[in-house]
Write an enzyme that holds these catalytic residues in place. Structure first.
Site, PDB file in Angstrom:
ATOM      1  N   ASP A  33      31.480  31.288  58.451  1.00 34.80           N
ATOM      2  CA  ASP A  33      31.376  32.980  59.138  1.00 34.80           C
ATOM      3  C   ASP A  33      31.270  32.520  60.566  1.00 34.80           C
ATOM      4  OD1 ASP A  33      31.011  35.453  59.734  1.00 34.80           O
ATOM      5  OD2 ASP A  33      29.172  35.471  58.481  1.00 34.80           O
ATOM      6  N   ASP A  37      28.943  38.172  60.066  1.00 28.54           N
ATOM      7  CA  ASP A  37      28.750  39.706  59.046  1.00 28.54           C
ATOM      8  C   ASP A  37      28.580  39.346  57.674  1.00 28.54           C
ATOM      9  OD1 ASP A  37      31.274  38.397  58.581  1.00 28.54           O
ATOM     10  OD2 ASP A  37      32.289  40.314  59.026  1.00 28.54           O
ATOM     11  N   ASP A  41      35.610  33.952  57.813  1.00 32.53           N
ATOM     12  CA  ASP A  41      36.683  34.497  58.476  1.00 32.53           C
ATOM     13  C   ASP A  41      37.440  33.566  59.275  1.00 32.53           C
ATOM     14  OD1 ASP A  41      35.102  33.570  60.912  1.00 32.53           O
ATOM     15  OD2 ASP A  41      33.959  35.365  60.799  1.00 32.53           O
ATOM     16  N   ASP A 110      48.417  32.512  50.565  1.00 32.52           N
ATOM     17  CA  ASP A 110      48.476  33.076  49.112  1.00 32.52           C
ATOM     18  C   ASP A 110      49.400  34.184  49.316  1.00 32.52           C
ATOM     19  OD1 ASP A 110      47.786  33.700  46.352  1.00 32.52           O
ATOM     20  OD2 ASP A 110      45.665  32.880  46.948  1.00 32.52           O
ATOM     21  N   ASP A 211      50.926  33.972  43.686  1.00 33.47           N
ATOM     22  CA  ASP A 211      49.938  34.499  42.572  1.00 33.47           C
ATOM     23  C   ASP A 211      50.609  34.797  41.229  1.00 33.47           C
ATOM     24  OD1 ASP A 211      47.027  35.561  42.180  1.00 33.47           O
ATOM     25  OD2 ASP A 211      48.263  37.466  41.919  1.00 33.47           O
ATOM     26  N   GLU A 266      51.503  30.120  40.619  1.00 35.53           N
ATOM     27  CA  GLU A 266      50.523  30.061  39.347  1.00 35.53           C
ATOM     28  C   GLU A 266      51.304  30.693  38.205  1.00 35.53           C
ATOM     29  OE1 GLU A 266      46.281  32.403  38.653  1.00 35.53           O
ATOM     30  OE2 GLU A 266      47.886  33.423  39.679  1.00 35.53           O
ATOM     31  N   HIS A 328      38.956  29.390  42.432  1.00 36.58           N
ATOM     32  CA  HIS A 328      38.405  30.388  42.451  1.00 36.58           C
ATOM     33  C   HIS A 328      38.125  31.571  41.323  1.00 36.58           C
ATOM     34  CE1 HIS A 328      42.408  31.886  43.082  1.00 36.58           C
ATOM     35  NE2 HIS A 328      42.006  33.082  43.139  1.00 36.58           N
ATOM     36  N   ASP A 329      38.918  31.027  40.257  1.00 33.92           N
ATOM     37  CA  ASP A 329      38.844  31.878  39.041  1.00 33.92           C
ATOM     38  C   ASP A 329      38.177  31.218  37.856  1.00 33.92           C
ATOM     39  OD1 ASP A 329      40.868  33.806  40.219  1.00 33.92           O
ATOM     40  OD2 ASP A 329      42.601  32.678  39.315  1.00 33.92           O
TER      41      ASP A 329
HETATM   42  C1  NOJ Z   1      45.319  35.336  39.920  1.00 32.44           C
HETATM   43  C2  NOJ Z   1      44.508  35.194  40.918  1.00 32.44           C
HETATM   44  O1  NOJ Z   1      43.995  33.561  40.966  1.00 32.44           O
HETATM   45  C3  NOJ Z   1      43.202  36.024  40.508  1.00 32.44           C
HETATM   46  O2  NOJ Z   1      41.952  35.837  41.728  1.00 32.44           O
HETATM   47  C4  NOJ Z   1      43.567  37.527  40.774  1.00 32.44           C
HETATM   48  O3  NOJ Z   1      42.375  38.229  40.196  1.00 32.44           O
HETATM   49  C5  NOJ Z   1      44.771  37.785  39.616  1.00 32.44           C
HETATM   50  N1  NOJ Z   1      45.835  36.687  39.797  1.00 32.44           N
HETATM   51  C6  NOJ Z   1      45.385  39.261  40.178  1.00 32.44           C
HETATM   52  O4  NOJ Z   1      46.152  38.893  41.448  1.00 32.44           O
END
Ligand code: NOJ
Length: 521
Positions: A33, A37, A41, A110, A211, A266, A328-329
């Site tokens: 950051d 905030d 960024d 992305d 994505d 993905e 991140h998922d």
């Molecule tokens: C896959 C992404 O990695 C995820 O974070 C997102 O919630 C879904 N696609 C929807 O875009």
């Protein structure tokens, strides 16, 4: 061919740079950051480029930075050709890109092609009336009385349809209600989305992570899911043949540019055999993530099975593999391995010695665990806040952040941070640096063939070979020492999960959860 000048820092590039690259995923909200905030960024990322260059990665993938209402933290895009003010602006992006290129680091954005935000002007226009010029840009259908048009459920739970009060029709959203699906059967959508790619390619970006790109083609009949799987969302199974022509169109846009702009897709289909068609004949996706390693128990059998399966399927010249341990998922790998740093270290040795392009998730090089998120602090509709926690940079609170960040830090930030680990020669960070440096100087590890060799129970052994160059990689998945792993003489330990084992003659013994890279003595 366009745009030679913006790549001035990337001279003498080999074709297909992405095959020998290691890509580092940044979740921008949580990286660094600059303005206090509490949200990371672009200028913050820029301030850490030297860290990334010293780490030894080749490219950076930025999770979405576009204007977004943030219902899905950026995966709900309201403008594909601008930057959300929380991250900066286009000028800040241009600075970041130039500074990255000057260090030989590429930038991959992305790209979210399946859905927009419900606040995207295209959707606002589409929902304004049944006669809107953009009505057909999204998937609108009549319901069955009070019931949706079909039985699909959304990835976040509940029906994949929302009824629009004003026009009485239902729109499709495979994710949140705030993420309406685009209709890629409409030529205007195809053209507009191609333009969004060109916008960033013209600015000089090196490629995209696409994505859930397997979802963009849809059977216009939108058939019900069979009853036995009706409760499952279709994101893990949707595999419509019409998507491939759309991918060829997308690839043609990228191929119009020099410097091999790349697209990694993905495609969340569970079986690796289903991933292969998404490479097409080398005219669809350059790479498709293989997520297999993210779901394996820590056993030699499980890893051998996943690697053998990929080797059998992804050995054609166009189907270059792409590996990932976390993103991140998903929970971070150390959290998946019950907190074991040893297993996370051994997994890093494997990831960075496989045949294919590895993707790292920011913070895995520090051995971070998922953060404990109190219920009151939970923000993500998918419950994924833990792995998205901020990166601790310094040893003292607030750990290199100018103020308290938007999510809590991962456990032990005073020990698990870039500053402390940089100073410790045997830290996880230093292991990643050694592995990345070794991979960079070894053609066999970057591009060589892969073959599994026999090894004692509980261990995995494979070779990487290119011309005369040969490396062996051995890992012990058990809690006990194992002997007799590659008993032949003449090997030296070139890299190991801990520093004290490196440089020694190889005697065939692996400690618990140890992994090594062997070179000829
Ligand atoms: C896959 C992404 O990695 C995820 O974070 C997102 O919630 C879904 N696609 C929807 O875009």
């Amino acid at each position: 061919m366009r745009d030679g000048a913006v790549h001035a820092g990337l001279k003498d590039v080999e074709p297909a740079w992405w095959r020998s690259a290691v890509v580092y995923q940044i979740y921008p909200r949580s990286f660094a950051d600059s303005d206090g905030d509490g949200v990371g960024d672009l200028a913050g990322i820029g301030s850490r480029l030297d860290y990334l260059a010293a780490l030894g990665v080749d490219a950076v993938w930025l999770s979405p930075i576009y204007p977004s209402p943030m219902a899905d933290f950026g995966y709900d895009v309201s403008d594909y050709t601008d930057i959300d003010p929380v991250f900066g602006d286009l000028a800040a992006f241009d600075v970041l890109l130039a500074e990255a290129h000057a260090r030989g680091l590429r930038i991959i954005l992305d790209w979210v092609p399946n859905h927009t935000s419900s606040r995207h002007p295209w959707f606002l226009e589409s929902r304004s009336s049944r006669d809107s010029a953009k009505r057909d840009w999204y998937v609108w259908r009549d319901g069955h009385g009070d019931n949706p048009p079909n039985n699909w459920v959304s990835a976040f739970g509940g029906p994949a349809w929302t009824r629009d009060g004003a026009t009485g029709q239902w729109y499709l959203h495979l994710f949140l209600e705030e993420q309406p699906d685009l209709n890629w059967a409409n030529a205007g959508v195809v053209d507009a989305m191609h333009q969004t790619l060109r916008f960033w390619l013209d600015r000089g970006v090196d490629g995209f992570r696409a994505d859930v790109v397997h979802l963009i083609g849809k059977d216009e009949a939108l058939p019900d899911q069979p009853a036995e799987v009706a409760q499952l969302d279709i994101v893990g199974t949707h595999d419509y043949a019409g998507t491939h022509a759309l991918l060829r169109g997308i690839r043609a846009v990228l191929d119009d540019y020099d410097q091999e702009r790349v697209m990694v897709g993905e495609v969340t289909l569970s079986s690796p055999s289903k991933l292969v068609p998404y490479y097409g004949q080398g005219d669809e996706l350059h790479m498709v993530f293989n997520f297999a390693l993210m779901h394996l128990p820590w056993t030699a059998e499980a890893f051998a099975g996943a690697l053998d399966a990929a080797d059998g399927l992804l050995s054609s010249p166009v189907a270059w593999p792409c590996w990932v341990l976390s993103n991140h998922d998903q929970p971070r790998q150390r959290s998946r391995f019950s907190g074991s740093e040893e297993q996370a270290r051994a997994a890093a040795v494997l990831l960075l010695t496989l045949r294919g392009t590895p993707f790292l998730f920011a913070g895995e090089e520090l051995g971070l665990l998922d953060a404990d998120i109190p219920d009151a602090a939970r923000l993500d509709p998918g419950g994924r806040d833990g792995s998205r926690a901020p990166i601790p940079w310094d040893a003292a609170a607030p750990y290199g952040w100018p103020s308290r960040p938007w999510l809590p830090f991962p456990p032990e930030p005073g020990l698990r941070n870039a500053e402390t680990e940089s100073a410790d020669p045997d830290s996880m960070l230093q292991l990643y640096r050694r592995l990345l440096a070794l991979r960079k100087r070894s053609g066999a590890l970057q591009l060589g063939s892969w073959r599994r060799r026999d090894a004692p129970e509980g261990t995995l052994l494979y070779e990487r070979r290119r011309g005369d160059e040969l490396r062996l990689v051995a890992a012990n998945f058990t809690a006990a020492a194992v002997s007799g792993v590659e008993a032949s003489a003449g090997w030296r330990v070139e890299a190991a999960t801990h520093l004290d084992a490196e440089g020694r003659r190889w005697g065939g013994d692996l400690a618990a959860d140890q992994a090594v890279i062997l070179a000829r003595d």
